[in-house]
Scaffold this motif. Structure first.
Motif: not given
Ligand SMILES: O=C(CO)[C@H](O)[C@H](O)COP(=O)(O)O
Length: 237
Positions: A194-203
């Motif tokens: 979940h954290l990996a997905t959230a971080l990957s979405a940050i410009p």
């Protein structure tokens, strides 16, 4: 056996998986360096392989050891990547990037049929997060990126101090890609995917050190010998 000898043992065990003609991803760090050195011995004895290094440091080591190199522009896949890790959990999710090479390490691992993680058994943990999570960022707009990272942490139920990494010279550490790294002391990451997905979405976040579902197996060397742990699901499932 000291820790460095354990790292070399793990590297030697992974080398047994290498066959003539293979295209290899070459990891970064002190354990991966042992692998490159041992691979170089086999190459000098006649083994035919070609490698893609995951950092400038590994490229230099490979050249020194006589391992022929190529790039992911010249070949279309890798058979195996062999790399170290900072933490490994029982699902073979990883924290990587202690050496600052996480971006190239992840590109190379993702282009490989298999990723074998090599480590001394101090890297084995029940839950990821004791090792500070490296997040590679663009220097421009860092304040905004840090706030977005904090928000992502809160959404994923984690929190902790963040610090821009400095190099040994006391200046900001700059990655091979020209970016900076923010290290986050999270303690426990209950849901790394979940954290990996959230971080990957940050410009502004170029990449992060959570390697989810990339490792196929881990070779762990400890006082009692070597343990090989296979990931339950094949890569890509
Ligand atoms: O991710 C890495 C580099 O970016 C390394 O694989 C990781 O830091 C482990 O290093 P070492 O083998 O020296 O313990």
């Amino acid at each position: 056996m000291n820790m460095d000898q354990l790292k070399r043992e793990a590297a030697a065990r992974a080398l047994e998986e290498v066959r003539d003609g293979m295209q290899l991803g070459l990891g970064t760090g002190s354990t991966a360096k042992h692998f490159v050195e041992l691979l170089g011995e086999r190459v000098r004895a006649g083994l035919k392989v070609i490698g893609v290094p995951t950092s400038e440091a590994t490229r230099l080591d490979a050249v020194r050891c006589g391992v022929p190199l190529t790039t992911l522009d010249e070949i279309d896949h890798l058979d195996i990547t062999i790399d170290g890790a900072d933490e490994i959990d029982p699902a073979l999710n990883l924290i990587k990037g202690g050496g600052g090479a996480l971006l190239r390490e992840k590109i190379v691992a993702a282009a490989s049929d298999r990723m074998i993680v090599i480590a001394d058994d101090s890297k084995w943990v029940a839950t990821l997060g004791r090792f500070p999570l490296p997040v590679e960022v663009i220097p421009f707009g860092l304040g905004a990126t840090r706030r977005a990272i904090e928000k992502a942490f809160a959404q994923c139920g984690v929190s902790g101090q963040m610090a821009v990494r400095n190099g040994k010279d006391g200046h900001v550490f700059v990655t091979d890609g020209g970016h900076w790294i923010v290290d986050a002391q999270l303690g426990r990451i209950e849901d790394p995917a979940h954290l990996a997905t959230a971080l990957s979405a940050i410009p502004g976040v170029v990449e992060h050190g959570l390697f989810i579902g990339l490792a196929s197996s881990a070779v762990l060397a400890g006082g009692e010998g070597i343990r090989v742990i296979e990931r339950r699901k094949p890569k890509g499932d």
